[in-house]
Design a protein around this motif. Sequence first.
Motif, PDB file in Angstrom:
ATOM      1  N   LYS A 122       0.831  -1.212   0.000  1.00 25.33           N
ATOM      2  CA  LYS A 122       0.000   0.000   0.000  1.00 25.33           C
ATOM      3  C   LYS A 122       0.864   1.261   0.000  1.00 25.33           C
ATOM      4  N   THR A 123       1.795   1.323   0.933  1.00 24.23           N
ATOM      5  CA  THR A 123       2.662   2.502   1.039  1.00 24.23           C
ATOM      6  C   THR A 123       3.564   2.622  -0.183  1.00 24.23           C
ATOM      7  N   LEU A 124       4.062   1.492  -0.674  1.00 23.32           N
ATOM      8  CA  LEU A 124       4.941   1.506  -1.853  1.00 23.32           C
ATOM      9  C   LEU A 124       4.201   2.048  -3.069  1.00 23.32           C
ATOM     10  N   LYS A 126       4.455  14.626   1.011  1.00 24.15           N
ATOM     11  CA  LYS A 126       4.729  14.494   2.445  1.00 24.15           C
ATOM     12  C   LYS A 126       4.082  13.213   2.944  1.00 24.15           C
ATOM     13  N   ARG A 127       4.792  12.546   3.825  1.00 24.63           N
ATOM     14  CA  ARG A 127       4.253  11.347   4.465  1.00 24.63           C
ATOM     15  C   ARG A 127       4.234  11.570   5.966  1.00 24.63           C
ATOM     16  N   PHE A 172       0.344  20.783   3.719  1.00 30.96           N
ATOM     17  CA  PHE A 172       0.693  21.740   2.671  1.00 30.96           C
ATOM     18  C   PHE A 172       1.605  21.048   1.658  1.00 30.96           C
ATOM     19  N   ALA A 173       1.022  20.083   0.958  1.00 29.87           N
ATOM     20  CA  ALA A 173       1.720  19.318  -0.075  1.00 29.87           C
ATOM     21  C   ALA A 173       0.699  18.915  -1.113  1.00 29.87           C
ATOM     22  N   SER A 174       1.167  18.581  -2.298  1.00 26.43           N
ATOM     23  CA  SER A 174       0.247  18.145  -3.348  1.00 26.43           C
ATOM     24  C   SER A 174      -0.237  16.723  -3.100  1.00 26.43           C
ATOM     25  N   ILE A 175       0.654  15.872  -2.587  1.00 25.62           N
ATOM     26  CA  ILE A 175       0.284  14.497  -2.263  1.00 25.62           C
ATOM     27  C   ILE A 175       0.636  14.238  -0.808  1.00 25.62           C
ATOM     28  N   LEU A 176      -0.368  13.892  -0.018  1.00 30.47           N
ATOM     29  CA  LEU A 176      -0.173  13.592   1.399  1.00 30.47           C
ATOM     30  C   LEU A 176      -0.465  12.118   1.628  1.00 30.47           C
ATOM     31  N   LEU A 177       0.536  11.394   2.106  1.00 28.40           N
ATOM     32  CA  LEU A 177       0.359   9.992   2.460  1.00 28.40           C
ATOM     33  C   LEU A 177       0.078   9.906   3.953  1.00 28.40           C
ATOM     34  N   ALA A 190      -4.620   7.635   1.970  1.00 26.82           N
ATOM     35  CA  ALA A 190      -4.567   7.093   3.321  1.00 26.82           C
ATOM     36  C   ALA A 190      -4.521   5.574   3.257  1.00 26.82           C
ATOM     37  N   THR A 191      -3.786   4.960   4.175  1.00 30.07           N
ATOM     38  CA  THR A 191      -3.727   3.506   4.252  1.00 30.07           C
ATOM     39  C   THR A 191      -4.267   3.050   5.592  1.00 30.07           C
TER      40      THR A 191
END
Length: 325
Positions: free
Chosen positions: A51-53, A67-68, A101-106, A147-148
């Motif tokens: 999932k995270t990968l 950002k993660r 404040f990021a385009s992709i937030l994990l 989100a995972t």
Amino acid sequence: MNLQEANGLISAIRMNLSKVIVGKESGVDLLLTAMLANGHVLLEDVPGTGKTLLAKTLARSLDCAFKRIQFTPDLLPSDLSGINYYNQKSGEFEFRPGPVFASILLADEINRATPRTQSSLLECMEERQITIDGVTHELEAPFLVIATQNPVDSQGTFPLPEAQLDRFLMRITTGYPSFEEGVHILQRFRQSNPLEDTAAVATAQQIQAAQRLTAAVNVSDDLLAYMIRIVEATRKAAAVKLGASPRAGFALLRASQGYALIQGRDYVIPDDIKAVAVPVLAHRLLLQRGPGSREGQAAETVLQILREVEVPAEPTAAVRGGRVE
């Protein structure tokens, strides 16, 4: 951006993902669909299934801020949003932005944070903005939350409330790899992690252009009515206590448009709606609890609805993408 350019962009991202991710073609297509539809994704699966990968590989493929954040019970809302702190040198309060404040937030293992922290994502996921100390900050586009969560482990977790689940355009489950895919994974990662060599193939501006093109994908009135019949059927199903909301209908529309574009078309067909119905609707249904209720019943309910709701007939001369075929 035109359809041909969008197809080239999608192919480039797909190819980049395939250098790291083995199999999971349907999950990859759904993830790209959500991105094009400007929606958020909940990746739900057992530990160790990538999932995270998958999320990190998509982030590496896009030239956008990533950002993660690891969600834990002691995580505070300010750890996500940021804080105003007092700068002793300047004698003034300064804003220090958080990872939202990021385009992709994990949001890794989102259900391990308390409801207070989970709810801090509601505003930014729905309105693409966040309010801190009475000041509203706009988030840059594109903005995608991935989100995972692990559906099996319930120890030390806080289930997402319905209002939070409804903010996710899709819930995607990819499952275990096949035997051949398992062997391929070991071969690919035997010496090094291919993620480290992954480079960006798309810019933020290209993603925004593709999202605008997705919103312009043609949907006939018959198919709009078909979507609403599906959504209304979830509210009448015997196994369902609370059916899909009007937001779910809009999510089904946007996801169908995104999936059509993924397939190389600028018009939606019934198969597009069927392909996204379960990941869009199943997690939004609140089921009746009692004898016979079980995991996966929401997905089964949506599939049964798809079998029962009449599919619009294909007209002999359909207007597709603004042209008659």
